[in-house]
Design an enzyme around this catalytic site. Structure first.
Site, PDB file in Angstrom:
ATOM      1  N   PHE A  11       3.353   3.238 -10.653  1.00  0.00           N
ATOM      2  CA  PHE A  11       3.738   2.672  -9.366  1.00  0.00           C
ATOM      3  C   PHE A  11       3.909   1.162  -9.445  1.00  0.00           C
ATOM      4  CE2 PHE A  11       1.459   6.528  -8.023  1.00  0.00           C
ATOM      5  CZ  PHE A  11       2.269   7.005  -7.005  1.00  0.00           C
ATOM      6  N   ASP A  12       4.892   0.665  -8.743  1.00  0.00           N
ATOM      7  CA  ASP A  12       4.925  -0.739  -8.349  1.00  0.00           C
ATOM      8  C   ASP A  12       3.846  -0.924  -7.276  1.00  0.00           C
ATOM      9  OD1 ASP A  12       5.986  -3.421  -7.772  1.00  0.00           O
ATOM     10  OD2 ASP A  12       6.787  -2.490  -5.968  1.00  0.00           O
ATOM     11  N   LEU A  13       3.405  -2.171  -7.043  1.00  0.00           N
ATOM     12  CA  LEU A  13       2.363  -2.401  -6.046  1.00  0.00           C
ATOM     13  C   LEU A  13       2.917  -2.986  -4.747  1.00  0.00           C
ATOM     14  CD1 LEU A  13      -0.725  -2.109  -5.701  1.00  0.00           C
ATOM     15  CD2 LEU A  13      -0.934  -4.478  -6.465  1.00  0.00           C
TER      16      LEU A  13
END
Length: 227
Positions: A11-13
Site C-alpha cells: 500500500f501507499d500511505l
C-alpha cells in the site's frame, strides 16, 4: 499459491490509507508557537516548501536540508529553530491525520488472509507515527519509507527492495495499491508488479493499472474476498 488473486499487497500511505492534513497541521503548529496564520505567512511557506520538494525529488538536496529550510522564515518570526518547528509540524500531522473512509474495515478483513506491506514517500516520523497512533504498525511488513531507504517512488529500486523482502517468486503476484498514477502505478508496473489505482475522485487522468477502484472496500473484490 494463495487461494486469492494475489499473494501480497503493498500500500501507499498518504491519500490511500490516511489523509494528509498538511494545512491543518501548519495552522496548529503556528498556533502552538504563537504566530498568527496570516495569508502572507502561509503563502510564503507553501511556495518555499513546494520549491524545496521539487529540488528534493530531483536529488538536489537531502531531507535534512528540506526540513530545515522550509521553516527558516517562520523561525525568524518566532525565534524558534527551524528543525524544532519542523518537529512540531510533523507531530501535528500525526495527531490530526485519520484513516480514510473504509480503510480500517477493509484492512481488518484482509489481515490474516494476505500479506500486507507499505511503500511510502515521506519522512519517517509522520509515516511511522500515524501507523503507531492507530495501532497498525504491526499489521504491515515490510514498511519502506523513502526517508529511511534513500529511494523514492517511482524509482524502481524501492519496489525491488520491497520484493526482495517478500516470500514471493513472481512480482505480478504482488499488488501495489495507491492513488498516484505516476509514483504508485507506473513505478510499480515498471518493476513488474500488478497495480490497483485507488481513484476516489473519478479522475480523468490517463492511467493504465491492472485494477481501478474508487473506494478502498472494492479492494476486497479485487483480491477475491467475499466472505
Amino acid at each position: 499459491m494463495s487461494r486469492y488473486a494475489y499473494d501480497w499487497i503493498l500500500f501507499d500511505l498518504d491519500e490511500t490509507l490516511f489523509d494528509f492534513p498538511g494545512h491543518e497541521a501548519l495552522l496548529a503548529m503556528l498556533t502552538q508557537v504563537g504566530l498568527e496564520p496570516h495569508a502572507t505567512v502561509l503563502a510564503e511557506y507553501k511556495q518555499t516548501n513546494h520549491t524545496l520538494w521539487e529540488r528534493f525529488n530531483a536529488g538536489q538536496i537531502d531531507a535534512h536540508h528540506l526540513q530545515h529550510e522550509r521553516f527558516v522564515g517562520i523561525g525568524q518570526l518566532t525565534g524558534h529553530h527551524p528543525l524544532e518547528l519542523n518537529r512540531l509540524y510533523l507531530e501535528a500531522i500525526i495527531a490530526l491525520s485519520r484513516p480514510l473512509d473504509g480503510v480500517m474495515e477493509t484492512l481488518g478483513r484482509l489481515r490474516g488472509r494476505i500479506g500486507m506491506g507499505i511503500i511510502t514517500n515521506g519522512f519517517s516520523l509522520p509515516q511511522r507515527g500515524r501507523l503507531q497512533r492507530h495501532q497498525l504498525d504491526t499489521w504491515f511488513n515490510p514498511v519502506l519509507v523513502s526517508d529511511e531507504v534513500g529511494l523514492s517512488k517511482p524509482h524502481g529500486g524501492i519496489f525491488e527492495l520491497a520484493l526482495s523482502q517478500l516470500p514471493v517468486s513472481e512480482p505480478r503476484r504482488v499488488l501495489m495499491v495507491g492513488d498516484n498514477p505516476l509514483a504508485d502505478i507506473a513505478g510499480a508496473a515498471e518493476a513488474g508488479l500488478s497495480t490497483c489505482w485507488y481513484d476516489p475522485g473519478f479522475s480523468d487522468t490517463v492511467c493504465h493499472p491492472t485494477h481501478h477502484i474508487h473506494h478502498i472496500s472494492q479492494l476486497l473484490d479485487v483480491i477475491g474476498i467475499d466472505e
